[in-house]
Design an enzyme around this catalytic site. Structure first.
Site, PDB file in Angstrom:
ATOM      1  CB  ALA A 183      57.706   1.576   6.137  1.00  0.00           C
TER       2      ALA A 183
ATOM      3  N   GLY B  50      58.296  -0.878  11.496  1.00  0.00           N
ATOM      4  CA  GLY B  50      59.528  -0.148  11.752  1.00  0.00           C
ATOM      5  C   GLY B  50      59.488   0.662  13.033  1.00  0.00           C
TER       6      GLY B  50
ATOM      7  CD  GLU C 253      61.743  -3.755  11.981  1.00  0.00           C
ATOM      8  OE1 GLU C 253      62.310  -4.762  11.573  1.00  0.00           O
ATOM      9  OE2 GLU C 253      61.284  -2.876  11.215  1.00  0.00           O
TER      10      GLU C 253
ATOM     11  CD  GLU D 181      57.506  -5.110   9.591  1.00  0.00           C
ATOM     12  OE1 GLU D 181      58.198  -4.191  10.055  1.00  0.00           O
ATOM     13  OE2 GLU D 181      56.930  -5.958  10.322  1.00  0.00           O
TER      14      GLU D 181
END
Length: 269
Positions: free
Chosen positions: A75, A120, A123, A143
């Site tokens: 992110a 992310g 991910e 995170e």
């Protein structure tokens, strides 16, 4: 003559299609920010995935980075720092659409990972079917160290790869895992020579794309849908997928090509 065409989705996402191999490349192309996932990048990534999903000519997709140092650092925390709670709430569906877009691509997908693949970014790799990495790869879901959770699919995809306890340790500790250990733990599938992640991913994708496009999509659907179901339910999923291919043109061509000892010319239907 080149068989590769390119289409841009905003400034930071590119899709390249190779008509000869039927392999597409989905490129994260925000190099100055190490491909940090901003709202704009997420929105364009979702658009690119929707276009790829609708393209019946694409039999395999490789997710790559245009930056030498990173696959994706996750992110965009600089952007997040400027958001109000209301802004963050409005951004959430945009982010989810990006990760879901990659996860739900109907053809086999391979992530080519080098450098940092964190939060992310990891991910996005986990959303692919296979991950090819080189020795520079550093992966992880950190995170909780910044007060959130892996919410691009990480809490669900990681345990499906490595088991619940190992996923819990990795997520709760927020630790980064270097390439050799990542391969040992099953966080990546193939560890290749330095700088060869993209080339090796494309070689694998081309090998996959030589097979029936109808069969590939049905096999992926059965794998994804059946995972986690009890055996009886999973076999029903498999049977439903079989019915989509058993009476297809690809099945007819595949059997004929085998018996005639020639390469199949897949109709893709």
């Amino acid at each position: 003559m080149s068989t590769v065409s390119e289409e841009r989705y905003g400034e930071w996402i590119a899709v390249r299609r190779d008509a000869a191999t039927h392999v597409a490349e989905l490129v994260l192309d925000r190099p100055k920010a190490l491909n940090a996932v901003s709202a704009e990048l997420a929105a364009r990534l979702a658009e690119a995935c929707a276009a790829l999903a609708a393209d019946r000519d694409v039999r395999a997709t490789v997710l790559t980075s245009s930056n030498d140092r990173a696959f994706c650092v996750g992110a965009d925390l600089k952007e997040r720092n400027s958001l109000s709670d209301a802004d963050l709430g409005r951004q959430r569906p945009v982010a989810r659409a990006a990760y879901t877009g990659v996860l739900e691509l109907p053809m086999p997908t391979i992530a080519a990972v080098h450098g940092f693949a964190l939060g992310g970014g990891f991910e996005l790799a986990l959303s692919c079917d296979l991950i090819v990495a080189d020795p520079s790869a550093v992966v992880g879901l950190p995170e909780v160290s910044v007060g959130v959770i892996p919410a691009g699919g990480g809490t669900q995809l990681l345990p499906r790869r490595v088991g619940a306890a190992r996923a819990a340790e990795l997520i709760f500790s927020a630790r980064r895992v270097e390439a050799a250990e990542a391969r040992e733990l099953g966080l990546v599938d193939h560890l290749v020579e330095a700088g060869q992640d993209r080339a090796e991913a494309f070689e694998l994708a081309a090998r996959i794309a030589g097979n029936s496009p109808v069969g590939l999509r049905a096999a992926k659907r059965a794998l994804r849908t059946g995972w986690g179901l009890d055996l009886r339910a999973g076999l029903e999923v498999e049977d439903a997928a079989w019915r989509t291919v058993a009476f297809s043109g690809d099945r007819t061509e595949g059997v004929a090509a085998f018996n005639e000892k020639r390469k199949p010319q897949w109709p893709g239907e």
